[in-house]
Design a protein around this motif. Structure first.
Motif, PDB file in Angstrom:
ATOM      1  N   GLN A  99      30.059  41.139  17.997  1.00 15.35           N
ATOM      2  CA  GLN A  99      29.873  40.198  19.089  1.00 15.35           C
ATOM      3  C   GLN A  99      28.519  39.512  18.926  1.00 15.35           C
ATOM      4  O   GLN A  99      27.526  40.158  18.585  1.00 15.35           O
ATOM      5  CB  GLN A  99      29.936  40.901  20.444  1.00 15.35           C
ATOM      6  CG  GLN A  99      31.310  41.434  20.787  1.00 15.35           C
ATOM      7  CD  GLN A  99      31.457  41.810  22.260  1.00 15.35           C
ATOM      8  OE1 GLN A  99      30.484  41.969  22.981  1.00 15.35           O
ATOM      9  NE2 GLN A  99      32.694  41.931  22.714  1.00 15.35           N
ATOM     10  N   LYS A 103      27.056  31.254  19.996  1.00 15.65           N
ATOM     11  CA  LYS A 103      28.451  30.925  19.686  1.00 15.65           C
ATOM     12  C   LYS A 103      28.633  30.693  18.189  1.00 15.65           C
ATOM     13  O   LYS A 103      28.020  29.801  17.603  1.00 15.65           O
ATOM     14  CB  LYS A 103      28.880  29.678  20.468  1.00 15.65           C
ATOM     15  CG  LYS A 103      29.042  29.932  21.962  1.00 15.65           C
ATOM     16  CD  LYS A 103      29.541  28.693  22.693  1.00 15.65           C
ATOM     17  CE  LYS A 103      29.711  28.964  24.179  1.00 15.65           C
ATOM     18  NZ  LYS A 103      30.177  27.766  24.918  1.00 15.65           N
ATOM     19  N   ASN A 105      32.110  31.412  16.762  1.00 11.73           N
ATOM     20  CA  ASN A 105      33.424  31.998  16.992  1.00 11.73           C
ATOM     21  C   ASN A 105      34.255  32.238  15.741  1.00 11.73           C
ATOM     22  O   ASN A 105      35.188  33.039  15.767  1.00 11.73           O
ATOM     23  CB  ASN A 105      34.221  31.112  17.965  1.00 11.73           C
ATOM     24  CG  ASN A 105      33.570  31.044  19.331  1.00 11.73           C
ATOM     25  OD1 ASN A 105      32.765  31.907  19.680  1.00 11.73           O
ATOM     26  ND2 ASN A 105      33.904  30.007  20.099  1.00 11.73           N
ATOM     27  N   GLU A 109      33.040  37.483  17.860  1.00 13.58           N
ATOM     28  CA  GLU A 109      33.396  37.258  19.252  1.00 13.58           C
ATOM     29  C   GLU A 109      32.128  36.872  20.033  1.00 13.58           C
ATOM     30  O   GLU A 109      31.035  37.303  19.677  1.00 13.58           O
ATOM     31  CB  GLU A 109      33.942  38.549  19.882  1.00 13.58           C
ATOM     32  CG  GLU A 109      35.223  39.081  19.315  1.00 13.58           C
ATOM     33  CD  GLU A 109      35.639  40.384  20.008  1.00 13.58           C
ATOM     34  OE1 GLU A 109      34.902  40.846  20.921  1.00 13.58           O
ATOM     35  OE2 GLU A 109      36.684  40.931  19.634  1.00 13.58           O
ATOM     36  N   ILE A 112      30.721  39.511  25.561  1.00  8.46           N
ATOM     37  CA  ILE A 112      31.271  39.650  26.913  1.00  8.46           C
ATOM     38  C   ILE A 112      31.157  41.129  27.264  1.00  8.46           C
ATOM     39  O   ILE A 112      31.771  41.979  26.608  1.00  8.46           O
ATOM     40  CB  ILE A 112      32.740  39.182  26.995  1.00  8.46           C
ATOM     41  CG1 ILE A 112      32.842  37.704  26.608  1.00  8.46           C
ATOM     42  CG2 ILE A 112      33.308  39.414  28.391  1.00  8.46           C
ATOM     43  CD1 ILE A 112      34.263  37.198  26.453  1.00  8.46           C
ATOM     44  N   ARG A 113      30.376  41.427  28.283  1.00  9.76           N
ATOM     45  CA  ARG A 113      30.064  42.819  28.611  1.00  9.76           C
ATOM     46  C   ARG A 113      31.308  43.682  28.799  1.00  9.76           C
ATOM     47  O   ARG A 113      31.437  44.747  28.194  1.00  9.76           O
ATOM     48  CB  ARG A 113      29.202  42.857  29.865  1.00  9.76           C
ATOM     49  CG  ARG A 113      28.911  44.257  30.374  1.00  9.76           C
ATOM     50  CD  ARG A 113      28.048  44.224  31.626  1.00  9.76           C
ATOM     51  NE  ARG A 113      27.925  45.552  32.187  1.00  9.76           N
ATOM     52  CZ  ARG A 113      28.751  46.080  33.086  1.00  9.76           C
ATOM     53  NH1 ARG A 113      29.791  45.360  33.524  1.00  9.76           N
ATOM     54  NH2 ARG A 113      28.571  47.307  33.553  1.00  9.76           N
ATOM     55  N   ARG A 114      32.225  43.235  29.632  1.00  8.57           N
ATOM     56  CA  ARG A 114      33.411  44.042  29.917  1.00  8.57           C
ATOM     57  C   ARG A 114      34.249  44.277  28.656  1.00  8.57           C
ATOM     58  O   ARG A 114      34.838  45.340  28.465  1.00  8.57           O
ATOM     59  CB  ARG A 114      34.265  43.369  30.993  1.00  8.57           C
ATOM     60  CG  ARG A 114      33.644  43.439  32.388  1.00  8.57           C
ATOM     61  CD  ARG A 114      34.502  42.706  33.403  1.00  8.57           C
ATOM     62  NE  ARG A 114      33.919  42.743  34.731  1.00  8.57           N
ATOM     63  CZ  ARG A 114      34.142  43.703  35.629  1.00  8.57           C
ATOM     64  NH1 ARG A 114      34.941  44.705  35.318  1.00  8.57           N
ATOM     65  NH2 ARG A 114      33.578  43.667  36.821  1.00  8.57           N
ATOM     66  N   LYS A 115      34.305  43.250  27.807  1.00  7.15           N
ATOM     67  CA  LYS A 115      35.076  43.377  26.567  1.00  7.15           C
ATOM     68  C   LYS A 115      34.408  44.381  25.622  1.00  7.15           C
ATOM     69  O   LYS A 115      35.076  45.184  24.978  1.00  7.15           O
ATOM     70  CB  LYS A 115      35.188  42.003  25.895  1.00  7.15           C
ATOM     71  CG  LYS A 115      36.340  41.899  24.907  1.00  7.15           C
ATOM     72  CD  LYS A 115      36.567  40.448  24.521  1.00  7.15           C
ATOM     73  CE  LYS A 115      37.795  40.334  23.616  1.00  7.15           C
ATOM     74  NZ  LYS A 115      38.061  38.935  23.229  1.00  7.15           N
ATOM     75  N   GLU A 149      23.319  47.123  29.674  1.00  5.10           N
ATOM     76  CA  GLU A 149      24.549  46.452  30.085  1.00  5.10           C
ATOM     77  C   GLU A 149      25.788  47.307  29.842  1.00  5.10           C
ATOM     78  O   GLU A 149      26.721  47.302  30.643  1.00  5.10           O
ATOM     79  CB  GLU A 149      24.679  45.109  29.359  1.00  5.10           C
ATOM     80  CG  GLU A 149      23.689  44.062  29.854  1.00  5.10           C
ATOM     81  CD  GLU A 149      23.799  42.755  29.096  1.00  5.10           C
ATOM     82  OE1 GLU A 149      23.951  41.714  29.740  1.00  5.10           O
ATOM     83  OE2 GLU A 149      23.740  42.777  27.845  1.00  5.10           O
TER      84      GLU A 149
END
Length: 235
Positions: A99, A103, A105, A109, A112-115, A149
């Motif tokens: 991650q 950017k 891409n 990736e 994104i914290r939750r991901k 995080e």
């Protein structure tokens, strides 16, 4: 295991091995094997890696380069190192995600914290590239920020020195090593663990740091098992 979720901070220079610059494939393989051992036991691993083996923004600025430009080049260097480490881990059949805070891409990736947390829960190693995505912040700051995080239990700072000493052990033969030290004592004694921004952020969030020798085989396993390896910085 003593720790369930760790943030491993590696310097870009560590990837050089015995070379003067660039990336040593043998050193990458050694790191991948060490990481494989702990993931096999269920430890969730996130990694932040520096870019000093390729480019360091501060060094560029000292020679007249624009600091912001230099730092952006350094961020790209961390993505290059992240790709190299990802390849080495996947050669060991370790599922991995890269991650990036900037950017890019086609190769990584977006962060994104939750991901990232979901990847960790599924047993994937997550490599965070691109630093914080902002100039003037080091990868030490990125490591502490990402650790907070993702709610890591500890930051493991893998270096070529086996802990924190009263002075530089490579220059002072009388230097003595700390097994444990508080955040407050590190500041009082003026010891160099991380840059001030990173260190203060870790202290404010009560996130312990362990500084250890990553280049000694088996040390990573010992640290996550709770053995007294290196130096632990805590409240």
């Amino acid at each position: 295991m003593h720790y369930n979720r760790i943030l491993l901070k590696l310097s870009g220079e560590a990837l050089m091995g015995n070379r003067q610059y660039g990336i040593d494939p043998e050193r990458l393989k050694e790191y991948a094997e060490e990481i494989k051992e702990i993931t096999a036991l269920g430890v969730q691993v996130a990694i932040v890696i520096g870019g000093g083996n390729i480019f360091r923004g501060v060094a560029g600025a000292s020679r007249g380069m624009d600091r912001v430009q230099g730092d952006h080049m350094g961020m790209l260097a961390t993505v290059i190192n992240g790709l190299a480490l990802q390849s080495a881990l996947e050669d060991e059949d370790i599922p991995t995600r890269l991650q990036s805070a900037i950017k890019i891409n086609e190769v990584a990736e977006p962060f994104i914290r939750r991901k990232a947390i979901r990847h960790l829960e599924k047993g994937r190693v997550v490599i965070f590239g691109g630093g914080t995505g902002n100039p003037y912040f080091t990868t030490d700051s990125a490591a502490v920020l990402r650790a907070i995080e993702i709610q890591a239990d500890v930051i493991l700072k893998g270096t070529r020195v086996d802990g924190i000493y009263t002075s530089d052990p490579e220059k002072d033969t009388t230097a003595t090593k700390f097994d444990f030290i508080t955040f407050e004592d590190v500041l009082k004694k003026g010891l160099k663990v991380m840059d001030t921004t990173a260190f203060t952020l870790s202290q404010e969030n009560e996130l312990p740091i362990i500084v250890f020798d990553m280049n000694t085989k088996g040390n990573l396993m010992k640290v996550v098992s709770g053995e007294t390896i290196g130096t632990k910085v805590n409240l």
